[in-house]
Motif scaffolding. Structure first.
Motif, PDB file in Angstrom:
ATOM      1  N   ALA A 183       0.051  -6.595  -5.610  1.00 32.81           N
ATOM      2  CA  ALA A 183       0.929  -5.827  -4.715  1.00 32.81           C
ATOM      3  C   ALA A 183       1.268  -6.700  -3.526  1.00 32.81           C
ATOM      4  O   ALA A 183       0.474  -7.556  -3.118  1.00 32.81           O
ATOM      5  CB  ALA A 183       0.259  -4.536  -4.249  1.00 32.81           C
ATOM      6  N   MET A 184       2.457  -6.502  -2.995  1.00 37.25           N
ATOM      7  CA  MET A 184       2.840  -7.125  -1.724  1.00 37.25           C
ATOM      8  C   MET A 184       3.031  -6.014  -0.704  1.00 37.25           C
ATOM      9  O   MET A 184       3.789  -5.074  -0.940  1.00 37.25           O
ATOM     10  CB  MET A 184       4.135  -7.926  -1.845  1.00 37.25           C
ATOM     11  CG  MET A 184       4.527  -8.613  -0.527  1.00 37.25           C
ATOM     12  SD  MET A 184       6.305  -8.893  -0.354  1.00 37.25           S
ATOM     13  CE  MET A 184       6.573 -10.073  -1.660  1.00 37.25           C
ATOM     14  N   VAL A 185       2.334  -6.122   0.412  1.00 32.83           N
ATOM     15  CA  VAL A 185       2.499  -5.174   1.505  1.00 32.83           C
ATOM     16  C   VAL A 185       3.403  -5.834   2.535  1.00 32.83           C
ATOM     17  O   VAL A 185       3.071  -6.907   3.058  1.00 32.83           O
ATOM     18  CB  VAL A 185       1.147  -4.778   2.124  1.00 32.83           C
ATOM     19  CG1 VAL A 185       1.347  -3.739   3.221  1.00 32.83           C
ATOM     20  CG2 VAL A 185       0.212  -4.236   1.047  1.00 32.83           C
ATOM     21  N   GLU A 186       4.553  -5.222   2.802  1.00 29.29           N
ATOM     22  CA  GLU A 186       5.569  -5.844   3.652  1.00 29.29           C
ATOM     23  C   GLU A 186       5.527  -5.260   5.059  1.00 29.29           C
ATOM     24  O   GLU A 186       5.472  -4.039   5.244  1.00 29.29           O
ATOM     25  CB  GLU A 186       6.960  -5.636   3.053  1.00 29.29           C
ATOM     26  CG  GLU A 186       7.135  -6.308   1.700  1.00 29.29           C
ATOM     27  CD  GLU A 186       8.562  -6.226   1.199  1.00 29.29           C
ATOM     28  OE1 GLU A 186       9.485  -6.180   2.043  1.00 29.29           O
ATOM     29  OE2 GLU A 186       8.758  -6.196  -0.031  1.00 29.29           O
ATOM     30  N   MET A 198       6.586  -1.759   6.369  1.00 27.72           N
ATOM     31  CA  MET A 198       7.853  -1.416   5.754  1.00 27.72           C
ATOM     32  C   MET A 198       7.651  -0.703   4.421  1.00 27.72           C
ATOM     33  O   MET A 198       8.164   0.383   4.188  1.00 27.72           O
ATOM     34  CB  MET A 198       8.705  -2.674   5.544  1.00 27.72           C
ATOM     35  CG  MET A 198       9.185  -3.326   6.828  1.00 27.72           C
ATOM     36  SD  MET A 198      10.431  -2.312   7.697  1.00 27.72           S
ATOM     37  CE  MET A 198       9.460  -1.740   9.095  1.00 27.72           C
ATOM     38  N   GLU A 199       6.895  -1.315   3.504  1.00 25.34           N
ATOM     39  CA  GLU A 199       6.702  -0.712   2.192  1.00 25.34           C
ATOM     40  C   GLU A 199       5.637  -1.472   1.420  1.00 25.34           C
ATOM     41  O   GLU A 199       5.196  -2.554   1.824  1.00 25.34           O
ATOM     42  CB  GLU A 199       8.006  -0.712   1.393  1.00 25.34           C
ATOM     43  CG  GLU A 199       8.541  -2.106   1.072  1.00 25.34           C
ATOM     44  CD  GLU A 199       9.844  -2.073   0.300  1.00 25.34           C
ATOM     45  OE1 GLU A 199      10.347  -0.965   0.019  1.00 25.34           O
ATOM     46  OE2 GLU A 199      10.358  -3.151  -0.043  1.00 25.34           O
ATOM     47  N   ILE A 200       5.242  -0.891   0.291  1.00 25.53           N
ATOM     48  CA  ILE A 200       4.400  -1.579  -0.684  1.00 25.53           C
ATOM     49  C   ILE A 200       5.280  -1.966  -1.859  1.00 25.53           C
ATOM     50  O   ILE A 200       6.007  -1.133  -2.409  1.00 25.53           O
ATOM     51  CB  ILE A 200       3.254  -0.674  -1.191  1.00 25.53           C
ATOM     52  CG1 ILE A 200       2.386  -0.197  -0.031  1.00 25.53           C
ATOM     53  CG2 ILE A 200       2.404  -1.411  -2.210  1.00 25.53           C
ATOM     54  CD1 ILE A 200       1.346   0.834  -0.454  1.00 25.53           C
ATOM     55  N   ASN A 201       5.234  -3.227  -2.251  1.00 20.49           N
ATOM     56  CA  ASN A 201       5.928  -3.683  -3.456  1.00 20.49           C
ATOM     57  C   ASN A 201       4.871  -3.777  -4.553  1.00 20.49           C
ATOM     58  O   ASN A 201       4.105  -4.740  -4.590  1.00 20.49           O
ATOM     59  CB  ASN A 201       6.573  -5.050  -3.192  1.00 20.49           C
ATOM     60  CG  ASN A 201       7.591  -5.421  -4.245  1.00 20.49           C
ATOM     61  OD1 ASN A 201       7.558  -4.902  -5.354  1.00 20.49           O
ATOM     62  ND2 ASN A 201       8.476  -6.344  -3.907  1.00 20.49           N
TER      63      ASN A 201
END
Length: 505
Positions: A183-186, A198-201
């Protein structure tokens, strides 16, 4: 899964399904939370993670007008199912009440909308590899070039030492979900103003080449977890290391050159510096996405496509300028011939596009509304008839005061062509096809967009555009129809004057 579409295709499977296991996915509840911007915001807020001020708007009646701008309107989901296909939605920055209302009118029929404060600063991503609720690897990158300039995917980025504060926030969020996989946490912001989530990818991301080249091979880690192997300890990685998506970055350079660098909403960079940074590969500090010297078939095609694009940036405007001049000259000649000796009147208009479900039915309905003195109809070249406009396009047309819900697609035929006094085409492809099928009617055929105050040769087909671009195309149709109606009224008035003069003489 490396796209949201492929991720959503796996999501309905039972958590015990083998495809879920070898795709290394977390629980369904965790995935659904990550894919919903509202649920992500609610969870982060409950955990004390800094988030933008936000409110959820589910209907226009909920949308009490905001007290200040700019604001960001985020669809609660990036991907929605509309009439059997997935439609991608993007965030919109609005700076006026009119933009705010228009964006809500476009988005709310598709999904709820988050209205958030606009956070200044660049994007930072914390990428993590989890195994059964525990973070085993992490990586941090900063976006340097984002396309569009208002914020989006990165065409150029750099690795950076992990910020303990951001890593703590990212892992607190993913730990609470019992995450498994990547996961990427932005985040967005700056050291001075602070960062906001901003969001979780929840999947592999577009800038994946950077952590791999810097020393954190996330696909290899996923493979190890999928096969029951130990991914090992946190890898050390190089920083700053830079990676660039060459083809995408050419588009960014073009936008950065033309942009207003004084606009605080645009993530611009110094123009000269952006060109000088292309020397970093010579220093061994930069690599390009998908470039491996052992795989020459890939990088040679990328270089060829990039050089061709750069060449077109110079050649295409000149070629288009010449063709646009010829088409405008032809447009004036067609209109002059239609007017004849001044007593002929254009009463019947035929609007054509490819599918007859978006541009031409909107033109027909809008022209009928503005010009009762005209007989108008529309058709297309698509062989399937009886289709209606997509629901999302009906909403866009309604914003312009045109109800296209009752329109059904028709295939243009020789009877319609013969009946029309003037035939108005949406783009050059339509013109080329029309010239092959009905060459004898070219004398009364022109391009609809040339009636706009700023003449345009083609009005793009909105069917495969993103919502904002589709909305711009719908507006372009309406503006061109307004220009055509104004011309027809002037032509009718002149014809009436000439007829009176002839009778008086």
């Amino acid at each position: 899964p490396s796209t949201e579409t492929s991720l959503r295709c796996l999501l309905p499977l039972p958590e015990t399904h083998i495809l879920r296991r070898i795709a290394v996915l977390p629980s369904t509840q965790a995935l659904e939370t990550a894919l919903s911007k509202q649920r992500t915001w609610d969870l982060a807020h409950s955990l004390g993670i800094p988030v933008p001020r936000s409110r959820l708007i589910t209907a226009k009646e909920d949308g009490t007008e905001p007290s200040g701008f700019p604001l960001v309107l985020k669809p609660s989901a990036s991907l929605v199912a509309v009439q059997g296909r997935f439609l991608g939605l993007t965030s919109v920055i609005v700076q006026t009440r009119e933009e705010w209302l228009n964006a809500l009118n476009r988005l709310l029929p598709l999904c709820p909308v988050l209205e958030q404060e606009h956070v200044l600063g660049g994007g930072v991503g914390i990428e993590c590899l989890y195994r059964n609720g525990s973070c085993v690897w992490h990586f941090q990158h900063e976006r340097l070039h984002e396309l569009p300039l208002t914020g989006g995917g990165s065409s150029y980025r750099q690795s950076s030492p992990v910020d303990p504060r951001l890593l703590s926030l990212a892992t607190r969020l993913l730990d609470s979900l019992g995450w498994h996989g990547v996961a990427m946490v932005e985040f967005k912001g700056s050291d001075e103003r602070g960062f906001r989530l901003m969001e979780i990818n929840p999947r592999l991301w577009g800038s994946l080449a950077l952590p791999i080249d810097a020393g954190v091979d996330f696909p290899d880690g996923l493979w190890r977890i999928a096969t029951g192997a130990d991914p090992g300890q946190q890898p050390e990685y190089r920083w700053p290391h830079y990676t660039r998506n060459l083809e995408m970055d050419i588009d960014w350079l073009k936008e950065n050159l033309r942009a207003d660098h004084a606009d605080p909403l645009l993530l611009t960079r110094p123009r000269l510096r952006s060109f000088l940074e292309y020397g970093r590969p010579l220093l061994g500090r930069e690599s390009w996405d998908h470039f491996d010297w052992r795989d020459w078939r890939v990088w040679s095609r990328i270089l060829y496509a990039t050089f061709a694009r750069v060449a077109r940036m110079g050649a295409v405007p000149l070629r288009n300028l010449g063709r646009a001049y010829l088409l405008r000259w032809r447009h004036r000649r067609v209109l002059a011939k239609l007017c004849g000796n001044g007593t002929q009147v254009v009463r019947r208009a035929l609007f054509l596009c490819y599918g007859n479900i978006c541009r031409s039915p909107l033109a027909e309905v809008y022209a009928r509304k503005l010009a009762p003195h005209l007989e108008v109809e529309s058709a297309g070249f698509h062989e399937t008839v009886g289709r209606s406009a997509p629901a999302w396009y009906q909403t866009m047309a309604a914003e312009l005061g045109a109800d296209v819900s009752a329109c059904r697609s028709k295939r243009v035929d020789s009877a319609q062509v013969a009946r029309a006094d003037i035939i108005l085409l949406a783009d050059l492809n339509n013109l080329d096809r029309f010239s092959r099928e009905f060459p004898k009617a070219l004398h009364k055929t022109t391009l609809l967009g040339l009636f706009s105050p700023t003449p345009r040769v083609s009005i793009e087909d909105p069917y495969n555009l993103n919502p904002e671009e589709a909305r711009m195309a719908a507006r372009a149709v309406a503006t061109a129809v307004e220009g055509f109606v104004a011309w027809s009224r002037t032509q009718q008035s002149q014809a009436a004057h000439e007829a009176r003069a002839e009778r008086a003489g």
